[in-house]
Write a protein that holds these residues in place. Structure first.
Motif: not given
Ligand SMILES: Cc1cc2nc3c(=O)[nH]c(=O)nc-3n(C[C@H](O)[C@H](O)[C@H](O)COP(=O)(O)O)c2cc1C
Length: 218
Positions: A189-195
């Protein structure tokens, strides 16, 4: 009424999976490049990673066992941290595979190198930002009884910073331009940081230079 599942780690969590990793998440990924004493480049991800000091700027990563990254950092006194952007996440995962010290993980995963300025380990060319570091100390972590754990924390002072110009807007670094990817709880599991996921402190009126100064001096 609030009910908690509570436990002492020494006595077991009584859940299906160890939750600590998933509780302290998402974690930034320390994608660490080093070079062995024999001159072989090495690249590996460490999610036990963060900034430990602002002044001087010191970052650290923790390794379970004397992995190649730790041994190289100990022997050469240098490492580079490469920020994991969304574009390089798949190849970053490949560099998490355990391979021998004679294998260059840049070549193994088809990752383009770029030379560092003040240290020998190369940088990941496609990474949005990189910190060149010199080792300040390596701490072998101990438990309450003073018994050494399996984990070693490598600290390094940042001696050179490189930022892809695409991450700068009007002289300010834009975290989400890099689309940084962090590690979640499970092994996949990974998460991306988005605006669009920004949670901003409520402000009265526009951001003032004083606000900015306060934020950057933290
Ligand atoms: C996203 C990710 C995060 C990881 N975090 C850590 C970590 O914090 N500490 C650790 O010992 N291993 C961690 N690993 C496993 C190491 O990357 C793996 O053991 C790697 O082969 C070590 O490489 P080296 O022997 O070249 O240093 C992680 C793996 C992945 C994919």
């Amino acid at each position: 009424m609030r009910e908690f599942h509570s436990y002492r780690p020494a006595e077991g969590h009584r859940l299906k999976h160890e939750p600590a990793n998933a509780i302290v998440a998402p974690r930034p990924i320390g994608w660490i490049s080093t070079v062995s004493a024999e001159g072989v480049a090495n690249l590996a991800p460490f999610s036990l990673f963060n900034i430990a000091s602002y002044r001087p700027l010191i970052i650290g990563f923790s390794s379970g066992g004397e992995k190649d990254s730790v041994r190289n950092a100990r022997e050469t006194g240098e490492f580079v941290w490469n920020l994991v952007g969304r574009d390089v996440t798949d190849v970053m995962i490949l560099t998490g595979d355990e391979v021998g010290p004679d294998v260059d993980e840049f070549d193994m995963a088809g990752i383009e190198k770029i030379a560092s300025v003040d240290v020998a380990p190369p940088r990941v060319a496609a990474s949005p930002a990189q910190f060149e570091c010199k080792v300040t100390e390596i701490v072998h972590l101990k438990d309450l009884d003073g018994i050494p754990s399996d984990f070693r924390m490598v600290f390094g002072q940042v001696v050179h910073v490189h930022i892809n110009q695409e991450c700068l807007l009007d002289g300010i670094y834009q975290t989400t331009h890099a689309v940084p990817v962090s590690r979640g709880g499970g092994p996949a599991d990974y998460y991306e940081a988005r605006a669009d996921a920004l949670v901003q402190k409520w402000r009265r009126g526009p951001v003032t230079p004083v606000d900015r100064k306060r934020e950057f001096s933290k």
